[in-house]
Design a protein around this motif. Structure first.
Motif, PDB file in Angstrom:
ATOM      1  N   MET A 231      50.566  41.321  33.339  1.00  0.00           N
ATOM      2  CA  MET A 231      49.981  42.472  33.999  1.00  0.00           C
ATOM      3  C   MET A 231      49.109  42.011  35.155  1.00  0.00           C
ATOM      4  N   PRO A 232      49.221  42.652  36.296  1.00  0.00           N
ATOM      5  CA  PRO A 232      48.356  42.293  37.421  1.00  0.00           C
ATOM      6  C   PRO A 232      46.901  42.656  37.112  1.00  0.00           C
ATOM      7  N   SER A 233      46.007  41.820  37.576  1.00  0.00           N
ATOM      8  CA  SER A 233      44.591  42.120  37.445  1.00  0.00           C
ATOM      9  C   SER A 233      43.868  41.535  38.653  1.00  0.00           C
ATOM     10  N   PHE A 234      42.686  42.043  38.885  1.00  0.00           N
ATOM     11  CA  PHE A 234      41.879  41.569  39.997  1.00  0.00           C
ATOM     12  C   PHE A 234      40.424  41.726  39.603  1.00  0.00           C
ATOM     13  N   SER A 235      39.608  40.740  39.939  1.00  0.00           N
ATOM     14  CA  SER A 235      38.176  40.869  39.717  1.00  0.00           C
ATOM     15  C   SER A 235      37.433  40.251  40.887  1.00  0.00           C
ATOM     16  N   SER A 236      36.269  40.811  41.150  1.00  0.00           N
ATOM     17  CA  SER A 236      35.430  40.258  42.210  1.00  0.00           C
ATOM     18  C   SER A 236      33.978  40.490  41.850  1.00  0.00           C
ATOM     19  N   SER A 237      33.135  39.685  42.424  1.00  0.00           N
ATOM     20  CA  SER A 237      31.697  39.810  42.282  1.00  0.00           C
ATOM     21  C   SER A 237      31.142  39.638  43.687  1.00  0.00           C
ATOM     22  N   HIS A 238      30.358  40.610  44.124  1.00  0.00           N
ATOM     23  CA  HIS A 238      29.969  40.641  45.523  1.00  0.00           C
ATOM     24  C   HIS A 238      28.486  41.008  45.641  1.00  0.00           C
ATOM     25  N   LYS A 239      27.733  40.211  46.375  1.00  0.00           N
ATOM     26  CA  LYS A 239      26.317  40.502  46.624  1.00  0.00           C
ATOM     27  C   LYS A 239      26.207  41.486  47.786  1.00  0.00           C
ATOM     28  N   VAL A 240      25.418  42.539  47.593  1.00  0.00           N
ATOM     29  CA  VAL A 240      25.203  43.528  48.653  1.00  0.00           C
ATOM     30  C   VAL A 240      23.704  43.738  48.852  1.00  0.00           C
ATOM     31  N   ASN A 241      23.341  44.184  50.022  1.00  0.00           N
ATOM     32  CA  ASN A 241      21.936  44.393  50.377  1.00  0.00           C
ATOM     33  C   ASN A 241      21.481  45.810  50.058  1.00  0.00           C
TER      34      ASN A 241
ATOM     35  N   ASP B 262      22.930  51.407  31.737  1.00  0.00           N
ATOM     36  CA  ASP B 262      23.531  50.066  31.721  1.00  0.00           C
ATOM     37  C   ASP B 262      24.033  49.637  33.094  1.00  0.00           C
ATOM     38  N   LYS B 263      24.048  50.579  34.041  1.00  0.00           N
ATOM     39  CA  LYS B 263      24.617  50.365  35.379  1.00  0.00           C
ATOM     40  C   LYS B 263      26.061  49.875  35.271  1.00  0.00           C
ATOM     41  N   VAL B 264      26.838  50.636  34.500  1.00  0.00           N
ATOM     42  CA  VAL B 264      28.249  50.326  34.257  1.00  0.00           C
ATOM     43  C   VAL B 264      29.068  51.602  34.430  1.00  0.00           C
ATOM     44  N   ILE B 265      30.243  51.461  35.032  1.00  0.00           N
ATOM     45  CA  ILE B 265      31.208  52.556  35.142  1.00  0.00           C
ATOM     46  C   ILE B 265      32.517  52.045  34.566  1.00  0.00           C
ATOM     47  N   LEU B 266      33.046  52.773  33.581  1.00  0.00           N
ATOM     48  CA  LEU B 266      34.302  52.404  32.931  1.00  0.00           C
ATOM     49  C   LEU B 266      35.358  53.450  33.252  1.00  0.00           C
ATOM     50  N   VAL B 267      36.531  52.998  33.639  1.00  0.00           N
ATOM     51  CA  VAL B 267      37.628  53.895  33.968  1.00  0.00           C
ATOM     52  C   VAL B 267      38.786  53.581  33.029  1.00  0.00           C
ATOM     53  N   GLU B 268      39.278  54.627  32.364  1.00  0.00           N
ATOM     54  CA  GLU B 268      40.372  54.484  31.406  1.00  0.00           C
ATOM     55  C   GLU B 268      41.510  55.400  31.843  1.00  0.00           C
ATOM     56  N   TYR B 269      42.666  54.862  31.965  1.00  0.00           N
ATOM     57  CA  TYR B 269      43.852  55.587  32.407  1.00  0.00           C
ATOM     58  C   TYR B 269      44.303  56.592  31.357  1.00  0.00           C
ATOM     59  N   LEU B 270      44.681  57.799  31.798  1.00  0.00           N
ATOM     60  CA  LEU B 270      45.189  58.822  30.887  1.00  0.00           C
ATOM     61  C   LEU B 270      46.646  59.190  31.156  1.00  0.00           C
ATOM     62  N   ASP B 271      47.011  59.392  32.437  1.00  0.00           N
ATOM     63  CA  ASP B 271      48.358  59.863  32.731  1.00  0.00           C
ATOM     64  C   ASP B 271      48.743  59.525  34.174  1.00  0.00           C
ATOM     65  N   GLY B 272      50.046  59.284  34.382  1.00  0.00           N
ATOM     66  CA  GLY B 272      50.550  59.012  35.721  1.00  0.00           C
ATOM     67  C   GLY B 272      51.561  57.888  35.712  1.00  0.00           C
ATOM     68  N   PRO B 273      51.676  57.166  36.832  1.00  0.00           N
ATOM     69  CA  PRO B 273      52.736  56.168  36.987  1.00  0.00           C
ATOM     70  C   PRO B 273      52.468  54.813  36.332  1.00  0.00           C
ATOM     71  N   PHE B 274      51.333  54.677  35.665  1.00  0.00           N
ATOM     72  CA  PHE B 274      50.992  53.395  35.058  1.00  0.00           C
ATOM     73  C   PHE B 274      51.335  53.365  33.573  1.00  0.00           C
ATOM     74  N   ARG B 275      51.612  52.196  33.093  1.00  0.00           N
ATOM     75  CA  ARG B 275      51.723  51.972  31.654  1.00  0.00           C
ATOM     76  C   ARG B 275      50.309  51.732  31.113  1.00  0.00           C
ATOM     77  N   HIS B 276      49.501  51.102  31.954  1.00  0.00           N
ATOM     78  CA  HIS B 276      48.153  50.712  31.551  1.00  0.00           C
ATOM     79  C   HIS B 276      47.302  50.571  32.805  1.00  0.00           C
ATOM     80  N   LEU B 277      46.054  51.017  32.739  1.00  0.00           N
ATOM     81  CA  LEU B 277      45.095  50.777  33.813  1.00  0.00           C
ATOM     82  C   LEU B 277      43.708  50.790  33.206  1.00  0.00           C
ATOM     83  N   GLU B 278      42.967  49.748  33.464  1.00  0.00           N
ATOM     84  CA  GLU B 278      41.583  49.643  33.015  1.00  0.00           C
ATOM     85  C   GLU B 278      40.773  49.145  34.198  1.00  0.00           C
TER      86      GLU B 278
END
Length: 150
Positions: free
Chosen positions: A1-11, A77-93
């Protein structure tokens, strides 16, 4: 499964960046590939957390797909979680994290893991999605500069 992660400092501080990413209705104005976003419903969970059900339409040239997600906003917690429900994906987190790293500086963490239902769609749109995800950090930072000042 494709995945991508990044960590970025912002001002900008973590609270401001959390609010900016949580304001999903504004995404069509600045998020790569996002053509439309409609929040179907919003529910306060009573402990500061909020859950949204949202339809996002992504488009690129002749491709246009809409998918539905459950978005959980956890400001304490300064966290946002996104969980896939419906559409063209088999899985998306998808997960966003925001950590203060000094006065008006934070580290924005972005993680996404996905798989299209169709191999054909995956091969056609996969590379385009990867490029778009790599632009997300800069798109949100540019938006923050616009909203909160550089």
């Amino acid at each position: 499964m494709p995945s991508f992660s990044s960590s970025h400092k912002v001002n900008h501080n973590a609270e401001d960046m959390f609010r900016l990413v949580a304001d999903v209705e504004q995404y069509p104005q600045f998020v790569p590939l996002c053509q439309n976003l409609h929040v179907r419903g919003r529910k306060d969970l009573g402990d500061g957390r909020t859950v949204l059900i949202a339809d996002m339409t992504v488009a690129y040239k002749v491709f246009k797909e809409t998918f539905t997600s459950r978005v959980e906003l956890r400001p304490a917690d300064k966290v946002i979680l996104v969980e896939y429900l419906d559409g063209p994906f088999r899985h998306l987190e998808n997960r966003w994290t925001f950590e203060d790293a000094g006065e008006d500086i934070c580290i924005v963490g972005f993680y996404i893991d996905y798989e299209f239902k169709s191999r054909t769609l995956g091969s056609l749109m996969g590379a385009m999605f990867d490029r778009a995800f790599r632009k997300f950090s800069s798109a949100f930072e540019a938006r923050a500069n616009q909203v909160y000042g550089a």
